[in-house]
Design a protein around this motif. Structure first.
Motif, PDB file in Angstrom:
ATOM      1  N   LEU A 305      48.133 -14.251  57.503  1.00  0.00           N
ATOM      2  CA  LEU A 305      48.286 -12.812  57.314  1.00  0.00           C
ATOM      3  C   LEU A 305      47.195 -12.254  56.417  1.00  0.00           C
ATOM      4  CD1 LEU A 305      52.165 -12.532  56.938  1.00  0.00           C
ATOM      5  CD2 LEU A 305      50.782 -11.658  58.829  1.00  0.00           C
ATOM      6  N   SER A 315      51.447  -4.572  51.166  1.00  0.00           N
ATOM      7  CA  SER A 315      52.151  -4.519  52.453  1.00  0.00           C
ATOM      8  C   SER A 315      52.066  -5.852  53.180  1.00  0.00           C
ATOM      9  CB  SER A 315      51.567  -3.396  53.319  1.00  0.00           C
ATOM     10  OG  SER A 315      50.239  -3.690  53.731  1.00  0.00           O
ATOM     11  N   ARG A 318      54.788  -8.097  51.735  1.00  0.00           N
ATOM     12  CA  ARG A 318      56.127  -7.747  52.206  1.00  0.00           C
ATOM     13  C   ARG A 318      56.320  -8.146  53.668  1.00  0.00           C
ATOM     14  NH1 ARG A 318      55.628  -6.509  47.467  1.00  0.00           N
ATOM     15  NH2 ARG A 318      55.922  -8.760  47.471  1.00  0.00           N
ATOM     16  N   ARG A 319      55.255  -8.055  54.473  1.00  0.00           N
ATOM     17  CA  ARG A 319      55.375  -8.500  55.860  1.00  0.00           C
ATOM     18  C   ARG A 319      55.587  -9.996  55.923  1.00  0.00           C
ATOM     19  NH1 ARG A 319      55.358  -7.772  60.940  1.00  0.00           N
ATOM     20  NH2 ARG A 319      54.142  -8.990  62.439  1.00  0.00           N
ATOM     21  N   TYR A 320      54.864 -10.745  55.111  1.00  0.00           N
ATOM     22  CA  TYR A 320      55.061 -12.201  55.018  1.00  0.00           C
ATOM     23  C   TYR A 320      56.508 -12.528  54.686  1.00  0.00           C
ATOM     24  CZ  TYR A 320      55.436 -16.289  51.901  1.00  0.00           C
ATOM     25  OH  TYR A 320      55.861 -17.414  51.244  1.00  0.00           O
ATOM     26  N   HIS A 322      59.159 -10.682  55.128  1.00  0.00           N
ATOM     27  CA  HIS A 322      60.042 -10.297  56.235  1.00  0.00           C
ATOM     28  C   HIS A 322      60.025 -11.349  57.335  1.00  0.00           C
ATOM     29  CE1 HIS A 322      61.998  -7.829  59.273  1.00  0.00           C
ATOM     30  NE2 HIS A 322      60.969  -8.027  60.070  1.00  0.00           N
ATOM     31  N   TRP A 378      52.312 -13.458  65.486  1.00  0.00           N
ATOM     32  CA  TRP A 378      53.045 -12.671  64.488  1.00  0.00           C
ATOM     33  C   TRP A 378      52.107 -12.063  63.456  1.00  0.00           C
ATOM     34  CZ3 TRP A 378      51.286 -15.755  60.797  1.00  0.00           C
ATOM     35  CH2 TRP A 378      51.196 -17.132  61.052  1.00  0.00           C
ATOM     36  N   TRP A 379      50.865 -12.574  63.380  1.00  0.00           N
ATOM     37  CA  TRP A 379      49.952 -11.967  62.410  1.00  0.00           C
ATOM     38  C   TRP A 379      49.242 -10.743  62.977  1.00  0.00           C
ATOM     39  CZ3 TRP A 379      48.804 -16.717  64.700  1.00  0.00           C
ATOM     40  CH2 TRP A 379      47.695 -16.742  65.562  1.00  0.00           C
TER      41      TRP A 379
END
Length: 379
Positions: A305, A315, A318-320, A322, A378-379
Motif C-alpha cells: 500500500l 489514509s 487506515r486503509r491497511y 480496514h 487490493w492495493w
C-alpha cells in the motif's frame, strides 16, 4: 518516507524489508540489547512462505518442509491426515517449520547497517501535522514520517494508542521446545497432532534432525512458576506412542512456557501517522498456527500500500487497517475457541475423509492470505 518500526520480530523485520525494497527509509527500534534467540519454532504456511520469498528471503535449507499432518487421539487412534503437499502444489509454496532464531536471522540478513537499533525501549509517540517522534524510556527521541508498532502481544505502542492493554488470558498455555536428534519420531516431513482430554500435543520436524514439540493444556494466571516437567509427565505420560518417548528425553532447562492471550480485533488499529502490526494488532492463541503468518501478511499488505500510495499517509494506514482487520478477525475468533477442542468428540473426526479435510485445509490457507489472493489487487 522515513518509517519507524518498533519491534524486531518477524513482522517488524518483514516490514522493514518490504519498505526498503520500495525506496523508503526504515529504522527498526528493538528494546532487547541484541538479536533474540528465544522461542522454539515457527510454522509458516504457503502464504507466509510466499511473502518471505517475495521479500527476498531464501527458504532453502530453512527448517523442514511439512508434507503431511496426521491427527490422532491420545490412545493412538488415527483420525485423519492432511496432505499439506496438496496445498503446496495448488498454492505455489510449501509449508515449513523452522527455529524462530533462524527465521529472524534470515529476515535480518542483508539489511543495511544501522537499520536495527537495539536497546531502545519505547515509551511514547508524539505527533504533529508533518511527522511522528518516538520517545524512549531514557528520554532519547527519533523522528520519522510514520510509526508502526510491531512489538508483540504486550505492545507498548498499543497501550498508548488504545489507552490500555486489551488482552485477556485465554485459559490455556503451551509448554514447548526443540529437541535435537529426535526427528525420527515423526519422520523428516511428517507432523503429528494428538488430541485428548488432558490437552494437546504437537510434533513437527523443524530441521534435518530437530523436532519441535509442544503441549497445550488449560491454565490460569497465578499457577506459573512450578516445574514444568512433572506437570507434563503427570498429564501426558500415559498417552500412546510417541508421546512417552518425547517426554523421556526432556530436561527442565529446555522447556519454555507461554500463556495464551486473546482480544477482539478492532477495525481501526492506530491514530494519525501511527498503526500496529502482527500480535500488537491481533493477539491470538496458537491453535490455528497463524500468528507469524498473519504478521507476515500485515507486513506485505502495508508495504504494498505504501509502494502504490494513493492518498495521504494517514489514509493509507487506515486503509491497511480496514483491509487487514477484515481478513484477520475471523481467524482470531476461531483461534479463541481453542478450549472447545478439548471436548470435541473424536468419533466425528473419524467420519470425515482425509481427502475432504485436505481440500478444505487448502481452501482455508488461501482464504487467510492476502498475498495468495493478491490478484484481487487490493492495493
Amino acid at each position: 518516507m522515513r518509517v519507524l518500526v518498533v519491534g524486531a520480530g518477524i513482522g517488524g523485520l518483514a516490514l522493514a524489508r518490504g519498505l526498503l525494497a520500495t525506496g523508503h527509509r526504515v529504522t527498526v527500534l528493538e528494546q532487547a540489547p541484541s538479536p533474540r534467540t528465544t522461542g522454539s519454532a515457527i510454522t509458516v504456511w504457503s502464504g507466509g512462505v510466499g511473502v518471505l520469498r517475495a521479500l527476498g528471503v531464501s527458504t532453502d535449507g530453512l527448517g523442514a518442509r511439512i508434507d503431511r499432518l496426521e491427527t490422532r487421539t491420545d490412545a493412538g487412534k488415527h483420525l485423519y491426515a492432511i496432505d499439506v503437499g496438496y496445498a503446496a502444489r495448488r498454492l505455489g509454496h510449501p509449508g515449513i517449520t523452522a527455529p524462530r532464531r533462524e527465521l529472524l536471522a534470515r529476515l535480518a540478513d542483508g539489511l543495511p547497517e544501522g537499520t536495527i537499533a537495539y536497546g531502545r525501549r519505547f515509551a511514547q509517540v508524539k505527533e504533529d501535522g508533518s511527522g511522528v517522534q518516538a520517545v524512549f524510556v531514557d528520554g532519547d527521541t527519533v523522528e520519522g514520517d510514520l510509526l508502526v508498532g510491531a512489538d508483540g502481544h504486550h505492545s507498548a505502542v498499543r497501550r498508548q494508542l488504545w489507552g490500555h492493554d486489551p488482552t485477556v488470558p485465554a485459559g490455556w498455555a503451551t509448554w514447548q521446545g526443540l529437541a535435537d536428534r529426535r526427528s525420527r519420531i515423526t519422520g523428516p516431513h511428517h507432523g503429528i497432532m494428538i488430541n485428548g482430554r488432558a490437552g494437546f500435543c504437537g510434533l513437527l520436524p523443524a530441521g534435518p534432525d530437530t523436532l519441535q514439540w509442544w503441549f497445550s493444556l488449560p491454565w490460569h494466571p497465578g499457577t506459573a512458576g512450578a516445574p514444568a516437567l512433572p506437570l507434563l509427565r503427570e498429564r501426558f505420560a500415559r498417552w500412546a506412542a510417541p508421546v512417552p518417548a518425547v517426554l523421556e528425553g526432556l530436561r527442565e532447562t529446555e522447556i519454555e512456557m507461554f500463556p495464551h492471550h486473546t482480544h477482539r480485533v478492532r477495525r481501526v488499529w492506530g491514530t494519525g501517522r501511527s498503526t500496529l502490526l502482527g500480535d500488537a494488532a491481533h493477539t491470538m492463541p496458537p491453535i490455528v498456527a497463524q500468528g507469524a503468518n498473519q504478521a507476515l501478511e500485515d507486513a506485505w499488505v502495508l508495504a504494498r500500500l505504501l509502494a502504490h500510495r494513493s492518498g495521504t499517509p494517514v489514509s493509507v494506514l487506515r486503509r491497511y487497517e480496514h483491509l487487514r482487520s477484515r481478513r484477520v478477525s475471523p481467524i482470531a475468533r476461531l483461534a479463541a475457541t481453542e478450549y472447545t477442542y478439548r471436548y470435541h468428540p473424536p468419533r466425528y473426526d473419524r467420519m470425515v475423509p482425509s481427502s475432504l479435510v485436505t481440500r478444505a485445509y487448502a481452501c482455508w490457507l488461501y482464504a487467510t492470505s492476502d498475498f495468495l489472493r493478491g490478484r484481487e489487487r487490493w492495493w
